[in-house]
Write a protein that holds these residues in place. Structure first.
Motif, short mmCIF file in Angstrom:
data_model
loop_
_atom_site.label_atom_id
_atom_site.label_comp_id
_atom_site.label_asym_id
_atom_site.label_seq_id
_atom_site.Cartn_x
_atom_site.Cartn_y
_atom_site.Cartn_z
N PRO A 11 1.05 -1.15 -0.10
CA PRO A 11 -0.07 0.03 -0.15
C PRO A 11 0.87 1.33 -0.04
O PRO A 11 2.04 1.16 0.08
N SER A 12 0.24 2.30 -0.26
CA SER A 12 0.92 3.73 -0.25
C SER A 12 -0.10 4.49 0.74
O SER A 12 -0.74 5.46 0.01
N PRO A 13 -0.13 4.26 1.87
CA PRO A 13 -0.79 4.90 2.74
C PRO A 13 -0.75 6.64 2.73
O PRO A 13 0.53 6.89 2.98
N ALA A 14 -1.68 7.25 2.75
CA ALA A 14 -1.48 8.92 2.59
C ALA A 14 -1.76 9.39 4.24
O ALA A 14 -2.90 9.61 4.52
N ALA A 15 -0.64 8.83 4.97
CA ALA A 15 -0.82 9.29 6.28
C ALA A 15 0.27 10.21 6.72
O ALA A 15 1.47 9.99 6.23
#
Ligand SMILES: C[S@@+](CC[C@H](N)C(=O)[O-])C[C@H]1O[C@@H](n2cnc3c(N)ncnc32)[C@H](O)[C@@H]1O
Length: 337
Positions: free
Chosen positions: A159-163
């Protein structure tokens, strides 16, 4: 971004991690826990069989939590504190913890950054999720108590979490070597800050060094522990970059581990990277400072001179007093630039 918390921090029945573990592990027969801890210790020594997940049953997870969680929590806390010192304006609201296990990195991050509000855990083991969620229910921070736990295997579809904060602690070594760097690159893509922690062994450092190279190659700013984005000056055949944190062993920990010492030193390697440039340490202390009468010698990683021994004498007044106070892993000088 700045959502108002839905439940208060520090409710009256909240517990610190040690007490929450004591309570959660009380449900398991002591003999079974001790047996599972011995199995884990053997697996750590001899290597894991990748075809069987280590955290496959409730008791295996409980054993992991009792035996390893205090140490991974302490290591992640130490790494995050160094990041926070260099990035005092970093106030993350969202965190995604990848391979979160029983939740060490949530407990650690929320203690360093009380600004955290929305926390998500991605974890492949349902047993770890069940244990971690229950444990988190006792945490002082609302963000930990209300964390979302999602079952996911991150090596198949990284995943590439936008956090604001993405953590990957003690997981890289469990991923197959051919996907490790891609997972790190993918996690970094939309993260405000990515922090990767591994055991402080030559193999753990090698994984961190490869992750560091990849992150720097993507143009990210290395926040800690490195004082620069250039090539790591440590020769892997001679040394490895690692730090150590001392933690007291609780009575529970001594019981299940069959250990006699009242403390242990957890060694760890880490790298933190961000798309945004933060102030950087001028240099990093790589060994216990050598303190003799009137003289402190620091083994440093520096930008210009690679690895260097730096002597600070009593004649240097305030600088000497600072040198007497710093510890392995601190920035040198200790002041935030
Ligand atoms: C050594 S534990 C570390 C747990 C926790 N991050 C900590 O620091 O204590 C490794 C964790 O990574 C999880 N894990 C391993 N491979 C994974 C994958 N491909 N996807 C998601 N989780 C994974 C394991 O189930 C386990 O919970």
């Amino acid at each position: 971004m700045n959502a108002v918390p839905t439940v208060p921090d520090h409710p009256r029945d909240a517990l610190d991690l040690e007490d929450a573990l004591e309570e959660s592990l009380g449900r398991f027969p002591a003999a079974e826990l001790t047996r599972s801890v011995q199995t884990l210790i053997r697996q750590y020594r001899e290597g894991f069989d990748r075809s069987v997940p280590a955290l496959h049953s409730q008791v295996a997870v409980a054993a992991y939590a009792g035996y390893r969680m205090p140490a991974t929590y302490s290591a992640v806390s130490a790494a995050l504190r160094q990041v926070a010192l260099l990035a005092p304006g970093f106030a993350p609201v969202t965190q995604v913890d990848v391979g979160g296990g029983t939740g060490s990195a949530l407990w650690a991050a929320s203690a360093v950054w009380p600004t955290l509000r929305t926390v998500t855990v991605l974890e492949q083991s349902p047993a770890a999720i069940a244990f971690g969620r229950r444990l988190a229910g006792r945490a002082p921070a609302a963000a930990v108590r209300e964390a979302r736990w999602q079952q996911a295997a991150v090596d198949r579809t990284p995943p590439s979490p936008a956090a604001d904060l993405v953590t990957l602690s003690y997981v890289l070594g469990e991923l197959s070597p051919d996907v490790q760097e891609d997972v790190v690159a993918s996690l970094a893509r939309d993260a405000g800050m990515l922090v990767v922690v591994e055991p402080g062994t030559p193999a753990g450092y090698a994984r961190i060094a490869a992750a560091r190279r990849r992150l720097a190659g993507l143009g990210l700013h290395l926040v800690a522990p490195c004082p620069h984005d250039g090539e790591c000056p440590i020769r892997p055949d001679q040394d490895w970059c690692h730090f150590a944190v001392r933690l007291n062993r609780s009575a529970l920990h001594r019981r299940i581990k069959d250990g006699t010492l009242s403390f242990e030193d957890e060694k760890f390697s880490y790298v933190a990277a961000s798309a945004r440039p933060w102030p950087r340490a001028e240099s990093r202390i790589l060994r216990h400072p050598l303190k003799r009468k009137g003289l402190v010698t620091l083994r440093l990683c520096t930008e210009g001179e690679g690895l260097a021994d730096h002597a600070v004498s009593k004649r240097q007044g305030e600088t000497y007093r600072e040198a007497r106070d710093v510890v392995w892993g601190d920035a040198w000088p200790p002041r935030v630039p």
